[in-house]
Write a protein that holds these residues in place. Structure first.
Motif, PDB file in Angstrom:
ATOM      1  N   PHE A   1      16.679 -33.589 -24.874  1.00  0.00           N
ATOM      2  CA  PHE A   1      17.351 -32.334 -25.224  1.00  0.00           C
ATOM      3  C   PHE A   1      16.363 -31.179 -25.292  1.00  0.00           C
ATOM      4  O   PHE A   1      16.663 -30.051 -24.871  1.00  0.00           O
ATOM      5  N   GLU A   2      15.181 -31.454 -25.823  1.00  0.00           N
ATOM      6  CA  GLU A   2      14.183 -30.405 -26.035  1.00  0.00           C
ATOM      7  C   GLU A   2      13.249 -30.203 -24.845  1.00  0.00           C
ATOM      8  O   GLU A   2      12.443 -29.268 -24.844  1.00  0.00           O
ATOM      9  N   ALA A   3      13.338 -31.042 -23.839  1.00  0.00           N
ATOM     10  CA  ALA A   3      12.415 -30.987 -22.701  1.00  0.00           C
ATOM     11  C   ALA A   3      12.550 -29.667 -21.938  1.00  0.00           C
ATOM     12  O   ALA A   3      13.648 -29.110 -21.832  1.00  0.00           O
ATOM     13  N   PRO A   4      11.435 -29.148 -21.384  1.00  0.00           N
ATOM     14  CA  PRO A   4      11.483 -27.884 -20.644  1.00  0.00           C
ATOM     15  C   PRO A   4      12.472 -27.906 -19.481  1.00  0.00           C
ATOM     16  O   PRO A   4      13.080 -26.875 -19.153  1.00  0.00           O
ATOM     17  N   GLU A   5      12.648 -29.071 -18.863  1.00  0.00           N
ATOM     18  CA  GLU A   5      13.543 -29.151 -17.701  1.00  0.00           C
ATOM     19  C   GLU A   5      15.019 -29.258 -18.084  1.00  0.00           C
ATOM     20  O   GLU A   5      15.898 -29.253 -17.202  1.00  0.00           O
ATOM     21  N   ALA A   6      15.325 -29.339 -19.369  1.00  0.00           N
ATOM     22  CA  ALA A   6      16.717 -29.509 -19.790  1.00  0.00           C
ATOM     23  C   ALA A   6      17.581 -28.319 -19.390  1.00  0.00           C
ATOM     24  O   ALA A   6      18.747 -28.477 -19.017  1.00  0.00           O
ATOM     25  N   ARG A   7      17.020 -27.129 -19.447  1.00  0.00           N
ATOM     26  CA  ARG A   7      17.786 -25.933 -19.064  1.00  0.00           C
ATOM     27  C   ARG A   7      18.188 -26.000 -17.595  1.00  0.00           C
ATOM     28  O   ARG A   7      19.320 -25.671 -17.226  1.00  0.00           O
ATOM     29  N   ALA A   8      17.267 -26.444 -16.752  1.00  0.00           N
ATOM     30  CA  ALA A   8      17.569 -26.565 -15.323  1.00  0.00           C
ATOM     31  C   ALA A   8      18.651 -27.613 -15.087  1.00  0.00           C
ATOM     32  O   ALA A   8      19.496 -27.458 -14.187  1.00  0.00           O
ATOM     33  N   THR A   9      18.647 -28.665 -15.890  1.00  0.00           N
ATOM     34  CA  THR A   9      19.674 -29.694 -15.774  1.00  0.00           C
ATOM     35  C   THR A   9      21.048 -29.130 -16.109  1.00  0.00           C
ATOM     36  O   THR A   9      22.041 -29.414 -15.427  1.00  0.00           O
ATOM     37  N   ALA A  10      21.107 -28.313 -17.161  1.00  0.00           N
ATOM     38  CA  ALA A  10      22.372 -27.672 -17.524  1.00  0.00           C
ATOM     39  C   ALA A  10      22.847 -26.752 -16.403  1.00  0.00           C
ATOM     40  O   ALA A  10      24.028 -26.756 -16.035  1.00  0.00           O
ATOM     41  N   GLU A  11      21.933 -25.975 -15.847  1.00  0.00           N
ATOM     42  CA  GLU A  11      22.303 -25.061 -14.759  1.00  0.00           C
ATOM     43  C   GLU A  11      22.786 -25.841 -13.533  1.00  0.00           C
ATOM     44  O   GLU A  11      23.687 -25.402 -12.821  1.00  0.00           O
ATOM     45  N   ALA A  12      22.176 -26.989 -13.290  1.00  0.00           N
ATOM     46  CA  ALA A  12      22.614 -27.828 -12.169  1.00  0.00           C
ATOM     47  C   ALA A  12      24.035 -28.320 -12.385  1.00  0.00           C
ATOM     48  O   ALA A  12      24.828 -28.412 -11.436  1.00  0.00           O
ATOM     49  N   ASP A  13      24.384 -28.640 -13.630  1.00  0.00           N
ATOM     50  CA  ASP A  13      25.755 -29.035 -13.940  1.00  0.00           C
ATOM     51  C   ASP A  13      26.718 -27.882 -13.654  1.00  0.00           C
ATOM     52  O   ASP A  13      27.782 -28.070 -13.046  1.00  0.00           O
ATOM     53  N   PHE A  14      26.361 -26.687 -14.095  1.00  0.00           N
ATOM     54  CA  PHE A  14      27.239 -25.535 -13.884  1.00  0.00           C
ATOM     55  C   PHE A  14      27.428 -25.281 -12.384  1.00  0.00           C
ATOM     56  O   PHE A  14      28.528 -24.949 -11.936  1.00  0.00           O
ATOM     57  N   ALA A  15      26.352 -25.439 -11.625  1.00  0.00           N
ATOM     58  CA  ALA A  15      26.433 -25.251 -10.174  1.00  0.00           C
ATOM     59  C   ALA A  15      27.319 -26.322  -9.531  1.00  0.00           C
ATOM     60  O   ALA A  15      28.087 -26.032  -8.601  1.00  0.00           O
ATOM     61  N   ARG A  16      27.226 -27.545 -10.033  1.00  0.00           N
ATOM     62  CA  ARG A  16      28.055 -28.632  -9.524  1.00  0.00           C
ATOM     63  C   ARG A  16      29.536 -28.345  -9.801  1.00  0.00           C
ATOM     64  O   ARG A  16      30.397 -28.562  -8.933  1.00  0.00           O
ATOM     65  N   ALA A  17      29.840 -27.843 -10.988  1.00  0.00           N
ATOM     66  CA  ALA A  17      31.222 -27.494 -11.320  1.00  0.00           C
ATOM     67  C   ALA A  17      31.752 -26.409 -10.382  1.00  0.00           C
ATOM     68  O   ALA A  17      32.881 -26.482  -9.894  1.00  0.00           O
ATOM     69  N   ALA A  18      30.929 -25.401 -10.117  1.00  0.00           N
ATOM     70  CA  ALA A  18      31.335 -24.321  -9.219  1.00  0.00           C
ATOM     71  C   ALA A  18      31.534 -24.836  -7.799  1.00  0.00           C
ATOM     72  O   ALA A  18      32.482 -24.438  -7.105  1.00  0.00           O
ATOM     73  N   GLU A  19      30.654 -25.722  -7.367  1.00  0.00           N
ATOM     74  CA  GLU A  19      30.753 -26.315  -6.033  1.00  0.00           C
ATOM     75  C   GLU A  19      32.071 -27.053  -5.855  1.00  0.00           C
ATOM     76  O   GLU A  19      32.675 -27.047  -4.781  1.00  0.00           O
TER      77      GLU A  19
END
Length: 205
Positions: free
Chosen positions: A147-165
């Motif tokens: 949850f606290e990892a630096p890459e977690a934000r990118a993972t969330a953004e990837a989810d949002f992009a997947r939803a939009a796709e």
């Protein structure tokens, strides 16, 4: 073919859909379920809950249709009105749980929603995910670190992009996906039998 469930942990209709998703998954153990966070409260929509005046009425309707529980601790958050629903943080939390227990994504999504809607816990706090992990027998340190990892934000953004796709702009949305073909099985409220009928009629099944 697989099922793709696009939801938001801060979406009351997604909370109400959790039993349907569990039932559908149990009826079709042969189908992988991908759980994607949609990003309902991000950007300019990241506001105190008092700004969303429709929430109490919507919750009453959700409870009437689905039997979903909205606990006393959550009701106190609504009454106070200052709590800010941050879907990016919630998506990071769901992704952290998903990373540690990828085969339990349906259970994890429902448990995260119960933490908020029943127990009034913030989905922006590491402590919440530690509690969830301990409750369902996961490594709490591993979940907190993810949850606290630096890459977690990118993972969330990837989810949002997947939803939009997937053109899943309303939550929850359940899709049957086979390659580039996606068939909508549910959007908003649906029973497991509703989904079963649509799945049987789907060209992807």
């Amino acid at each position: 073919m697989k099922l793709v469930y696009v939801f938001d942990a801060y979406c009351g209709w997604s909370h109400g859909f959790s039993p349907t998703l569990r039932e559908v998954a149990s009826r079709h153990p042969e189908l992988t379920v991908e759980v994607v966070s949609g990003g309902l409260f991000t950007g300019e929509r990241r506001l105190p809950i008092r700004e969303f005046g429709h929430v109490p009425g919507a919750n009453a309707k959700i409870s009437e249709l689905t039997g979903a529980e909205f606990g006393d601790s959550y009701q106190r958050l609504i009454a106070d009105g200052s709590f800010v629903m941050d879907s990016e943080a919630a998506a990071r939390g769901v992704a952290a749980l998903r990373q540690v227990a990828p085969t339990r994504v349906v259970e994890l999504a429902a448990t995260a929603q119960r933490a908020f809607y029943v127990h009034g816990r913030s989905l922006s706090e590491t402590a919440t995910y530690r509690e969830i992990a301990e409750q369902i027998g996961l490594d709490a340190d591993a979940v907190a670190a993810a949850f606290e990892a630096p890459e977690a934000r990118a993972t969330a953004e990837a989810d949002f992009a997947r939803a939009a796709e997937l053109c899943a702009h309303g939550f929850p949305t359940l899709l049957a996906v086979d390659g580039d073909r996606a068939t909508t099985l549910a959007r908003g409220h649906a029973t497991a039998d509703d989904v079963a009928r649509r799945l049987a009629a789907s060209p992807t099944f």
